[in-house]
Write a protein that holds these residues in place. Structure first.
Motif, PDB file in Angstrom:
ATOM      1  N   CYS A 150     -13.624  22.826 -17.280  1.00 38.19           N
ATOM      2  CA  CYS A 150     -12.276  22.298 -17.500  1.00 38.19           C
ATOM      3  C   CYS A 150     -11.267  22.895 -16.526  1.00 38.19           C
ATOM      4  O   CYS A 150     -10.262  22.282 -16.229  1.00 38.19           O
ATOM      5  N   ARG A 152      -9.078  23.717 -13.585  1.00 32.04           N
ATOM      6  CA  ARG A 152      -8.716  22.976 -12.380  1.00 32.04           C
ATOM      7  C   ARG A 152      -7.682  23.767 -11.592  1.00 32.04           C
ATOM      8  O   ARG A 152      -6.879  24.493 -12.153  1.00 32.04           O
ATOM      9  N   CYS A 166      -6.304  24.238 -17.456  1.00 40.37           N
ATOM     10  CA  CYS A 166      -6.677  22.920 -17.980  1.00 40.37           C
ATOM     11  C   CYS A 166      -5.399  22.224 -18.449  1.00 40.37           C
ATOM     12  O   CYS A 166      -4.478  22.874 -18.928  1.00 40.37           O
ATOM     13  N   ARG A 178      -8.445  14.954 -20.350  1.00 40.94           N
ATOM     14  CA  ARG A 178      -8.378  16.386 -20.005  1.00 40.94           C
ATOM     15  C   ARG A 178      -8.720  16.602 -18.552  1.00 40.94           C
ATOM     16  O   ARG A 178      -9.668  16.042 -18.031  1.00 40.94           O
TER      17      ARG A 178
END
Length: 179
Positions: A150, A152, A166, A178
């Motif tokens: 998740c 990023r 996230c 998401r």
């Protein structure tokens, strides 16, 4: 590798190549001191016009954004409105569709979040209330996802600062989105 994958890789590479020099002027993901944040917002809107163009007009002249029947609409001072030239690029939002707090656009594997806040540091000076425009650094995300699927890397086109986290949005279909 097929031709479509090569075109996608080239598109992401070209985007990152254009954006990253702007966001890494000092080598530490911060804009040079002489680069004012308002110039960063102008630059961010130029990126929006290039990669997420409106069917008519420019993001520079937008007064507000709303979601209408799962489509992003931009309104201008003269009362006219325009959607995206490629409506499928709008993928998600946060907040209410009549007054979103952020919009997520997607183009060839990378996401951009337009953060709207008319009371924010930039938003109170911007016609549309844009407070920040962040790009998901796609190439960095691919590497980082080996650690956490998740997590990023998001880089602000306004300030040049990057961070990893996230984000949760609502897709235009009403489901969780998401990043």
């Amino acid at each position: 590798m097929n031709i479509q994958t090569e075109q996608l890789d080239q598109s992401i590479y070209n985007f990152i190549k254009q954006v990253m020099p702007m966001t890494q002027v000092n080598g530490n993901n911060a804009l040079a001191p002489q680069m004012e944040q308002q110039d960063g917002l102008t630059y961010a809107k130029q990126i929006l016009d290039q990669y997420f163009p409106l069917s008519q007009g420019s993001h520079q002249d937008v007064c507000s954004y709303v979601i209408y029947y799962k489509q992003l609409l931009a309104f201008f001072a003269d009362g006219s409105q325009s959607g995206l030239a490629q409506p499928r690029q709008f993928v998600a939002l946060s907040g209410h569709k009549c007054e979103p707090s952020s919009l997520v656009l997607k183009n060839n594997g990378f996401h951009i979040e337009i953060a709207l806040d008319r009371r924010g540091e930039q938003g109170r000076h911007d016609l549309a209330g844009i407070n920040d425009v962040q790009v998901e650094a796609a190439l960095m995300t691919i590497v980082d996802n080996e650690q956490s699927p998740c997590l990023r890397t998001w880089t602000s086109l306004v300030t040049g600062q990057a961070d990893q986290h996230c984000k949760e949005f609502t897709s235009k279909d009403g489901t969780e989105y998401r990043l």
